[in-house]
Design an enzyme around this catalytic site. Structure first.
Site, PDB file in Angstrom:
ATOM      1  N   LYS A   1       0.848  -1.199   0.000  1.00 20.17           N
ATOM      2  CA  LYS A   1       0.000   0.000   0.000  1.00 20.17           C
ATOM      3  C   LYS A   1       0.880   1.244   0.000  1.00 20.17           C
ATOM      4  O   LYS A   1       1.872   1.307   0.748  1.00 20.17           O
ATOM      5  CB  LYS A   1      -0.918  -0.016   1.229  1.00 20.17           C
ATOM      6  CG  LYS A   1      -1.958   1.111   1.245  1.00 20.17           C
ATOM      7  CD  LYS A   1      -2.918   1.002   2.429  1.00 20.17           C
ATOM      8  CE  LYS A   1      -3.955   2.107   2.419  1.00 20.17           C
ATOM      9  NZ  LYS A   1      -4.920   1.993   3.542  1.00 20.17           N
TER      10      LYS A   1
ATOM     11  N   SER B   1      -9.900   2.167   2.625  1.00 20.57           N
ATOM     12  CA  SER B   1      -8.970   2.905   1.784  1.00 20.57           C
ATOM     13  C   SER B   1      -7.969   2.011   1.051  1.00 20.57           C
ATOM     14  O   SER B   1      -7.375   2.452   0.084  1.00 20.57           O
ATOM     15  CB  SER B   1      -8.198   3.925   2.626  1.00 20.57           C
ATOM     16  OG  SER B   1      -7.369   3.261   3.564  1.00 20.57           O
TER      17      SER B   1
ATOM     18  N   SER C   1     -10.308  -0.085   6.822  1.00 17.34           N
ATOM     19  CA  SER C   1      -9.657   0.067   5.516  1.00 17.34           C
ATOM     20  C   SER C   1      -8.956  -1.172   4.968  1.00 17.34           C
ATOM     21  O   SER C   1      -8.559  -1.186   3.808  1.00 17.34           O
ATOM     22  CB  SER C   1      -8.655   1.219   5.556  1.00 17.34           C
ATOM     23  OG  SER C   1      -9.331   2.441   5.472  1.00 17.34           O
TER      24      SER C   1
END
Lengths: 489, 95, 478
Positions: free
Chosen positions: A78, A153, A177
């Protein structure tokens, strides 16, 4: 589709046996990214040269029998974790040109395990969002349906794993997330106990809630990845100093006799009926496996979203003050004076949702409002934490849906912040309490994946992984993958 | 819950965000919507409940007083918007 | 009308650690710009603060020294505001639950009266960086070497009623932190500085007047002058029918005036909240006890002991206790002086201070060590040498680092105390100066001094002056 195994465990085993090289499997994923990601947009940065160098180094280790369990296995990272020498944008224009001169502890641990970094995945800006639509680098497409969001997210990581553009990925979970995009993309994702995975080098959204964790297709892969990611770090004051554990240790123990609590609040009117159905089937499945399911009561659940939005926004308003255009990051052109520089740099560098949260957080902390907002939220946080703590004295895990709906359509909730926030209705309480929780796929509703959440006691990740693995042993929802009907294979 | 233009401006000033005159009302409405939503918290009496800042309620560990950081100024300043004489430059600040 | 000034001070004392409060970068003064600003000090994305254990130790020592309460679970808070030399957009400080609460310190006023000033609290915080305005026309340069330097902010109660009292308080604190070894006290380098809150009220009134805050005073002289200026200014404003506004001011030392920096209306809303990156500082009672055991003797105790144990005057005790190094020097010198503390005190405050001043040295760097000085003093006391010769020997010791006994032996400087040897010298001088004998006998007493001088000169200063006097008198008056 090729004949390569699709799981972290499968690839690791094959690499150890020499069935193919790390360079080959890395090449395979890089090719798939090149073929499909212009449509999915799950990666912000693909670092091909770096990946192939790491893979070649891993191959040398595999040959010389110096290899660890995951040596040479590719993964996606990420874009919130700092990676020395490789851009870390956090999904924001503010950091479009930011290359950290240091690596996150998680990045270092993945490097030390000789895993191969494929690239950095797309995400909601500063991890603020539940749909990946707030990214400066554009939205991510849910591989299961064109025009549907992947969740957020960690939407890029979830989409990449679902589309088999990486066998595993990292994510971060501040209010859901990791779990919510895992659910919406039909993969598995684990949010560890707060303090278990170092936050050093993880760009902060809300420091008391943020926690990194793994995303993959199976619970076993999550355990393998967590073995690498988790551990005490003296560079993070909130890291918990306790011995490392092997999260695969109890995967093979049966789920029979485990007590599972099901809060009635998790099946309220907010839950889509077609999402509820696969969850109820999964509950039956667990009962068949010998788990003892009982209804429990978590009275303060409905206050978790308000408390979460106040606390996370308050912390973010302060955490994001460092983006001032002075030492790094975006600076506006030709500032008139220092105030103009601050305001334009920040308003140009941050997107709408990020600015909204900064404003909410600033308001909640400002003189005259602190008690009614921030302090009130922290008091409710204690009530919620205590409620979970009590419940977990009688059950091994708490079970419910991960998200009230399946993947929604892009643009559907982006005009109404509150509607968007409500998609985290089942996940934020876990962050407020600092507990570990996992989301695994348990079926489909109208062709879109449905995720089930299991919440465990502090440091009970191994137990959650055990239940999930046992469930995945007798079901195949985790093996479903979307057909990437873009004509490219 | 309405947030007036003046209030929005004041918060934006504290947060160093620029909100154009014509956007104040819309931002105020969005803000108001969120604030109203979070005021659901008022439904419960929290008198005498100790606020919880950290879920685990642990104590911070401490480091030994040792200088371990090398001078990485040049590396750090590579990404800086404006540097002169090794100083980060900003528009003139008047005290 | 008679006015009573009311003053409270917030002292910022830089803690003498090697590394910063939350990073492992050096706190050294005077480095090239930004070479001591680590990723944490720069507030780069993702990096985190980790507390330096030494600052906790120092704050606890300080708290114990002023009899304060040490918090068992002290909390760091963020103070949010934007300023280019504040890298994160917030300062990590303490708000609720400071590490030290309460306590008091004894101050000595110019008229030698002792007064007790209460301390409200002392808390840990990080310093900001430095803005450089001079070098650029339209820009300000930011040097973040100082960012993250540990500070102990000591907040007094508003209990001082004159600029002189404020200075006495600041001096007492300055002395204390140096005694504890927690601050180098270097005011020029900004290691010890203060903000002063000043108000005035009619004498006898109990409510406080509106106060102004004068920022960043970094010398005792500036504290005194700035506060006095501000007191006078406030009285003048009020007496002319005006009102005092709550403002923050800067003292301009060049123009000797205070001027307004910002008004209450633009006062910051700091939005303090507990720093989520830092868990509470846990301080156990055992830890506090072990710190208490390592607490050094404090200035007030030491002064009292010097008077009791060494029979020093309170003035001498105060001078010698001003600095822990001086007090230690004195005690070591005394130990080597065969029981002559007062003479040691005289020599330290006299010859030694003068020599240190002239060479601009701290006492720790004195070429004449305390044991050597003690021996020198003992030689005066036992009449081996005269005080005058001792000064000559001290000079040699200062230059060569030699032992006093070696200098005495080498240069043959032992005092002549043999009556017959001195009598011979007396005879010689009288023989050489018949005119002066006549003058003396004619009643010109002053000539006696001339004879003493001549005898001393002839002995190269080594004759015992008391004996010279005695023998001369006996010889001339008979």
């Amino acid at each position: 589709m090729s004949s390569y195994p699709e799981t972290v465990a499968g690839i690791a085993t094959a690499l150890a046996k020499g069935e193919f090289s790390s360079v080959e499997i890395t090449r395979h994923y890089l090719d798939r990214i090149a073929a499909h990601d212009s449509r999915l947009n799950s990666y912000i940065t693909v670092c091909e040269e770096h990946s192939l160098n790491q893979a070649a180094a891993a191959d040398a280790m595999l040959k010389s029998k110096d290899a660890g369990p995951l040596t040479g296995v590719p993964y996606a990272h990420k874009d919130i974790f700092c990676t020395k020498g490789i851009k870390t944008s956090c999904g924001s224009r503010m950091l479009d040109n930011f290359v950290a001169p240091y690596s996150a502890t998680v990045s270092e641990r993945l490097d030390a395990a000789s895993m191969v970094l494929l690239g950095k995945t797309n995400m909601d800006e500063f991890a603020m969002g539940s749909s990946n639509e707030t990214s400066y680098f554009g939205p991510v497409t849910n591989p299961w349906r064109e025009g549907a969001v992947p969740g957020g997210s960690s939407g890029g990581s979830a989409a990449a794993v679902a589309a088999r553009l990486a066998p595993g990925a990292t994510g971060t979970d501040t209010g859901g997330s990791i779990r919510q995009p895992a659910a919406l993309c039909g993969i598995s994702g684990l949010k560890p106990t707060y303090g278990r995975v170092s936050r050093f080098g993880l760009i902060a959204f809300a420091s008391s809630l943020d926690q990194g964790g793994p995303m993959a297709t199976t619970a076993e892969d999550l355990a393998l990845l967590l073995n690498v990611m988790a551990g005490f770090d003296n560079k993070d004051s909130t890291s918990v100093d306790r011995p490392d554990e092997d999260y695969t240790r109890s995967l093979r123990e049966p789920a029979a006799g485990l007590r599972v609590g099901i809060p009635k609040q998790f099946f309220s009117a907010d839950l889509d009926a077609d999402v509820a159905a696969p969850i109820r089937s999964a509950i039956s499945e667990l009962e068949t496996m010998g788990a003892i399911c009982t209804e429990i009561d978590l009275k303060h659940m409905d206050l978790s979203i308000p408390a979460y939005y106040v606390i996370s926004s308050a912390e973010c308003s302060s955490n994001l003050s460092r983006y001032d255009g002075v030492r790094f990051g975006h600076r506006c052109d030709d500032p008139r004076d220092i105030e103009d520089m601050y305001r334009r740099s920040r308003s140009e560098g941050f997107g709408v949702e990020t600015q909204r949260r900064i404003l909410v957080g600033t308001y909640a902390l400002s003189s005259g409002y602190y008690d009614a907002y921030y302090q009130k939220a922290q008091q409710i946080r204690r009530l919620i934490r205590d409620e979970f703590k009590n419940a977990l004295e009688n059950v091994d895990a708490i079970l419910g849906p991960t998200s009230p709906t399946t993947a929604f359509t892009m643009g559907q909730k982006s005009d109404d912040p509150v509607a968007m926030y409500l998609s985290d209705i089942y996940t934020t309480a876990v962050n407020l309490a600092g507990l570990p929780a996992i989301s695994i796929p348990v079926g489909f509703a109208d062709g879109l994946p449905v995720g089930m959440q299991l919440i465990g006691n502090y440091f009970a990740e191994a137990k959650l992984l055990q239940i999930a693995h046992q469930y995945q042993n007798v079901t195949d929802w985790h093996q479903h993958s979307p057909s990437l009907d873009d004509g490219i294979e | 819950m309405a947030i007036s233009d003046d209030e929005v401006s004041a918060i934006a000033r504290l947060a160093r965000l620029e909100i154009k005159e014509q956007d104040l009302a819309a931002v105020g409405a969005g803000l108001g919507r969120v604030l109203e939503f979070v005021r659901q918290m008022d439904a419960i009496d929290t008198t005498n409940i100790e606020p919880l800042a950290h879920p685990l309620e642990l104590a911070a560990h401490r480091r030994a007083d040792e200088v371990l950081e090398p001078d990485l100024r040049d590396v750090y300043q590579l990404g800086a918007p404006q540097v002169q004489n090794a100083l980060y430059l900003v528009p003139k600040v008047i005290e | 009308m008679e006015w009573q000034p009311v003053i409270g001070l917030e002292i910022h004392s830089q803690l003498a650690t090697a590394s910063k409060i939350f990073s492992a970068a050096s706190t050294g003064y005077g480095a090239e710009p930004n070479t001591q600003a680590s990723a944490v000090d720069l507030g780069l994305p993702g990096v985190l603060p980790v507390l330096n254990e030494k600052v906790v130790e120092m704050a606890v020592l300080f708290g114990l020294a002023i009899g304060a309460t040490i918090s068992n679970a002290s909390i760091f808070a963020r103070k949010n505001y934007f300023y280019p030399d504040l890298p994160k957009g917030y300062q990590i400080s303490q708000y609720e639950e400071p590490i030290v609460a309460g306590g008091r310190i004894e101050i000595r006023l110019p008229d030698d009266h002792i007064k007790i000033i209460d301390v409200t609290r002392a808390h840990l915080e990080e310093d900001a960086g430095k803005s450089v305005h001079e070098d650029f026309d339209r820009s300000t340069g930011i040097d973040l070497n100082r960012a993250g330097t540990p500070l102990l902010e000591i907040v007094s109660e508003p209990q001082m009623h004159s600029a002189a009292e404020a200075v006495a308080y600041m001096r007492a604190m300055h002395q204390l932190v140096r005694y504890l070894g927690i601050c180098d006290g270097n005011m020029q380098e900004g290691s010890f500085r203060c903000d002063a809150n000043v108000s005035v009220r009619p004498l006898g009134e109990s409510t406080l007047g509106t106060r102004t805050e004068i920022k960043n005073l970094n010398s005792f002289r500036f504290v005194e002058r700035a506060i006095q200026f501000e007191i006078d200014r406030q009285i003048e404003v009020i007496e002319n029918g005006g009102q005092i506004h709550q403002v923050t001011m800067l003292y301009d030392a060049d123009r000797h005036e205070t001027r307004t920096m910002r008004s209450k209306e633009d006062a910051h809303d700091y939005r303090y909240f507990p720093d989520p990156d830092l868990l509470p500082i846990e301080i156990t009672d055992d830890y506090i006890q072990s710190m208490a055991n390592s607490l050094p003797e404090l200035p007030a105790q030491k002064r009292k002991r010097f008077v009791d144990e060494y029979a020093l005057t309170s003035k001498d005790a105060e001078i010698l206790c001003e600095d822990r190094g001086i007090a230690d020097y004195f005690e070591q010198a005394t130990a080597a002086s065969s029981g002559n503390p007062r003479l040691c005190a005289n020599w330290i405050t006299g010859e030694l201070f003068a020599a240190l001043n002239a060479s601009n040295l701290q006492i720790e760097a004195s070429p004449v060590g305390p044991a050597a000085l003690g021996v020198l003093v003992s030689r005066i006391a036992d009449n081996t040498i005269s005080g005058k010769i001792a000064k000559q020997i001290f000079e040699t010791m200062w230059e060569t680092g030699q032992d006093p006994d070696d200098v005495i032996a080498e240069q043959g400087l032992q005092q002549v105390t043999d009556d017959s040897a001195i009598a011979n010298l007396v005879e010689q001088v009288l023989n050489d100066n018949p005119d002066q004998i006549e003058q003396y006998r004619a009643g010109k007493d002053k000539v006696f001094g001339f004879f003493v001088g001549q005898v001393m000169k002839l002995s190269q200063g080594k004759a015992n002056p008391k004996q010279v006097n005695k023998l001369l008198k006996a010889r001339l008056d008979n």
